[in-house]
Design a protein around this motif. Structure first.
Motif, PDB file in Angstrom:
ATOM      1  N   MET A  65      31.015  37.930  38.539  1.00 19.41           N
ATOM      2  CA  MET A  65      30.522  36.810  39.331  1.00 19.41           C
ATOM      3  C   MET A  65      31.712  36.210  40.076  1.00 19.41           C
ATOM      4  O   MET A  65      32.837  36.242  39.571  1.00 19.41           O
ATOM      5  CB  MET A  65      29.881  35.774  38.415  1.00 19.41           C
ATOM      6  N   PRO A  66      31.508  35.658  41.251  1.00 22.26           N
ATOM      7  CA  PRO A  66      32.625  35.072  42.005  1.00 22.26           C
ATOM      8  C   PRO A  66      33.416  34.041  41.202  1.00 22.26           C
ATOM      9  O   PRO A  66      34.618  33.908  41.396  1.00 22.26           O
ATOM     10  CB  PRO A  66      31.933  34.422  43.208  1.00 22.26           C
ATOM     11  N   SER A  67      32.776  33.354  40.277  1.00 19.34           N
ATOM     12  CA  SER A  67      33.482  32.350  39.482  1.00 19.34           C
ATOM     13  C   SER A  67      34.503  32.971  38.535  1.00 19.34           C
ATOM     14  O   SER A  67      35.367  32.278  38.015  1.00 19.34           O
ATOM     15  CB  SER A  67      32.483  31.515  38.680  1.00 19.34           C
ATOM     16  N   MET A  68      34.399  34.285  38.309  1.00 19.28           N
ATOM     17  CA  MET A  68      35.351  34.962  37.424  1.00 19.28           C
ATOM     18  C   MET A  68      36.460  35.658  38.200  1.00 19.28           C
ATOM     19  O   MET A  68      37.284  36.348  37.625  1.00 19.28           O
ATOM     20  CB  MET A  68      34.617  35.937  36.528  1.00 19.28           C
ATOM     21  N   MET A  69      36.463  35.487  39.522  1.00 17.43           N
ATOM     22  CA  MET A  69      37.529  36.033  40.349  1.00 17.43           C
ATOM     23  C   MET A  69      38.365  34.871  40.865  1.00 17.43           C
ATOM     24  O   MET A  69      37.841  33.865  41.323  1.00 17.43           O
ATOM     25  CB  MET A  69      36.944  36.830  41.522  1.00 17.43           C
ATOM     26  N   LEU A  70      39.668  35.029  40.756  1.00 17.49           N
ATOM     27  CA  LEU A  70      40.587  33.985  41.185  1.00 17.49           C
ATOM     28  C   LEU A  70      41.421  34.488  42.351  1.00 17.49           C
ATOM     29  O   LEU A  70      41.811  35.660  42.375  1.00 17.49           O
ATOM     30  CB  LEU A  70      41.515  33.606  40.023  1.00 17.49           C
ATOM     31  N   ARG A  71      41.697  33.619  43.284  1.00 17.10           N
ATOM     32  CA  ARG A  71      42.596  34.008  44.378  1.00 17.10           C
ATOM     33  C   ARG A  71      43.987  34.230  43.803  1.00 17.10           C
ATOM     34  O   ARG A  71      44.482  33.416  43.023  1.00 17.10           O
ATOM     35  CB  ARG A  71      42.630  32.936  45.460  1.00 17.10           C
ATOM     36  N   ARG A  72      44.588  35.328  44.197  1.00 12.82           N
ATOM     37  CA  ARG A  72      45.904  35.688  43.674  1.00 12.82           C
ATOM     38  C   ARG A  72      46.937  34.605  43.953  1.00 12.82           C
ATOM     39  O   ARG A  72      47.804  34.328  43.128  1.00 12.82           O
ATOM     40  CB  ARG A  72      46.330  37.024  44.283  1.00 12.82           C
ATOM     41  N   ASP A  73      46.852  33.979  45.111  1.00  8.27           N
ATOM     42  CA  ASP A  73      47.840  32.956  45.456  1.00  8.27           C
ATOM     43  C   ASP A  73      47.592  31.618  44.747  1.00  8.27           C
ATOM     44  O   ASP A  73      48.375  30.694  44.869  1.00  8.27           O
ATOM     45  CB  ASP A  73      47.926  32.767  46.971  1.00  8.27           C
ATOM     46  N   ALA A  74      46.501  31.529  43.959  1.00  3.75           N
ATOM     47  CA  ALA A  74      46.185  30.300  43.231  1.00  3.75           C
ATOM     48  C   ALA A  74      46.613  30.362  41.770  1.00  3.75           C
ATOM     49  O   ALA A  74      46.422  29.393  41.036  1.00  3.75           O
ATOM     50  CB  ALA A  74      44.688  30.011  43.317  1.00  3.75           C
ATOM     51  N   VAL A  75      47.161  31.493  41.345  1.00  3.59           N
ATOM     52  CA  VAL A  75      47.602  31.649  39.955  1.00  3.59           C
ATOM     53  C   VAL A  75      49.059  32.105  39.931  1.00  3.59           C
ATOM     54  O   VAL A  75      49.597  32.553  40.946  1.00  3.59           O
ATOM     55  CB  VAL A  75      46.728  32.670  39.183  1.00  3.59           C
ATOM     56  N   ARG A  76      49.664  32.012  38.781  1.00  2.00           N
ATOM     57  CA  ARG A  76      51.028  32.516  38.613  1.00  2.00           C
ATOM     58  C   ARG A  76      50.934  33.863  37.906  1.00  2.00           C
ATOM     59  O   ARG A  76      50.469  33.938  36.763  1.00  2.00           O
ATOM     60  CB  ARG A  76      51.842  31.541  37.776  1.00  2.00           C
ATOM     61  N   VAL A  77      51.336  34.934  38.587  1.00 11.04           N
ATOM     62  CA  VAL A  77      51.325  36.272  37.999  1.00 11.04           C
ATOM     63  C   VAL A  77      52.606  36.426  37.181  1.00 11.04           C
ATOM     64  O   VAL A  77      53.710  36.306  37.717  1.00 11.04           O
ATOM     65  CB  VAL A  77      51.209  37.367  39.079  1.00 11.04           C
ATOM     66  N   LEU A  78      52.444  36.692  35.884  1.00 11.20           N
ATOM     67  CA  LEU A  78      53.584  36.813  34.981  1.00 11.20           C
ATOM     68  C   LEU A  78      54.079  38.253  34.860  1.00 11.20           C
ATOM     69  O   LEU A  78      55.263  38.489  34.633  1.00 11.20           O
ATOM     70  CB  LEU A  78      53.206  36.284  33.594  1.00 11.20           C
ATOM     71  N   GLU A  79      53.164  39.206  34.986  1.00 13.86           N
ATOM     72  CA  GLU A  79      53.486  40.634  34.852  1.00 13.86           C
ATOM     73  C   GLU A  79      52.386  41.421  35.557  1.00 13.86           C
ATOM     74  O   GLU A  79      51.232  41.023  35.545  1.00 13.86           O
ATOM     75  CB  GLU A  79      53.530  41.004  33.362  1.00 13.86           C
ATOM     76  N   GLU A  80      52.755  42.545  36.160  1.00 19.15           N
ATOM     77  CA  GLU A  80      51.770  43.372  36.855  1.00 19.15           C
ATOM     78  C   GLU A  80      52.147  44.841  36.674  1.00 19.15           C
ATOM     79  O   GLU A  80      53.330  45.185  36.710  1.00 19.15           O
ATOM     80  CB  GLU A  80      51.750  43.005  38.338  1.00 19.15           C
ATOM     81  N   TRP A  81      51.144  45.705  36.458  1.00 20.33           N
ATOM     82  CA  TRP A  81      51.404  47.120  36.238  1.00 20.33           C
ATOM     83  C   TRP A  81      50.168  47.959  36.533  1.00 20.33           C
ATOM     84  O   TRP A  81      49.071  47.442  36.621  1.00 20.33           O
ATOM     85  CB  TRP A  81      51.878  47.372  34.812  1.00 20.33           C
ATOM     86  N   ASP A  82      50.402  49.254  36.690  1.00 18.50           N
ATOM     87  CA  ASP A  82      49.302  50.211  36.843  1.00 18.50           C
ATOM     88  C   ASP A  82      48.964  50.779  35.478  1.00 18.50           C
ATOM     89  O   ASP A  82      49.828  51.323  34.798  1.00 18.50           O
ATOM     90  CB  ASP A  82      49.696  51.362  37.780  1.00 18.50           C
ATOM     91  N   GLU A  83      47.716  50.632  35.077  1.00 21.57           N
ATOM     92  CA  GLU A  83      47.221  51.168  33.806  1.00 21.57           C
ATOM     93  C   GLU A  83      46.413  52.418  34.127  1.00 21.57           C
ATOM     94  O   GLU A  83      45.511  52.369  34.951  1.00 21.57           O
ATOM     95  CB  GLU A  83      46.328  50.136  33.118  1.00 21.57           C
ATOM     96  N   PRO A  84      46.739  53.539  33.506  1.00 21.46           N
ATOM     97  CA  PRO A  84      45.934  54.744  33.764  1.00 21.46           C
ATOM     98  C   PRO A  84      44.475  54.490  33.407  1.00 21.46           C
ATOM     99  O   PRO A  84      44.180  53.855  32.404  1.00 21.46           O
ATOM    100  CB  PRO A  84      46.540  55.789  32.838  1.00 21.46           C
TER     101      PRO A  84
END
Length: 91
Positions: free
Chosen positions: A59-78
């Motif tokens: 649901m749209p309420s479960m999606m957050l704009r990337r620029d509205a949160v602080r990303v602590l870690e990011e990676w590609d998961e197989p």
């Protein structure tokens, strides 16, 4: 599958990156681990469950704009193999 750990003011949470948005995995399924180390320790069943949840249309309420949160870690998961996704039990 691109994953991240982010903080939107509620503490660290696991997210699925979709272009300029992040799907809040914990909001969709609180049983899935909230960080990379816990996800790795949980094994293939947790990753298969994550793939099912990430593939769903949140649901749209479960999606957050990337620029509205602080990303602590990011990676590609197989991605989990298809047989694992279909074999995972959602209880």
């Amino acid at each position: 599958m691109r994953l991240c750990v982010f903080d939107a003011g509620l503490g660290p949470r696991l997210g699925h990156v979709r272009k300029n948005h992040i799907v809040d995995i914990a909001a969709l399924d609180p049983a899935i681990p909230r960080d990379r180390a816990s996800l790795a320790a949980a094994g293939n069943d947790a990753r298969a469950r994550l793939a099912i949840v990430a593939d769903s249309c949140p649901m749209p309420s479960m999606m957050l704009r990337r620029d509205a949160v602080r990303v602590l870690e990011e990676w590609d998961e197989p991605d989990a193999p298809t047989w694992q996704r279909h074999g995972a039990r959602l209880v």
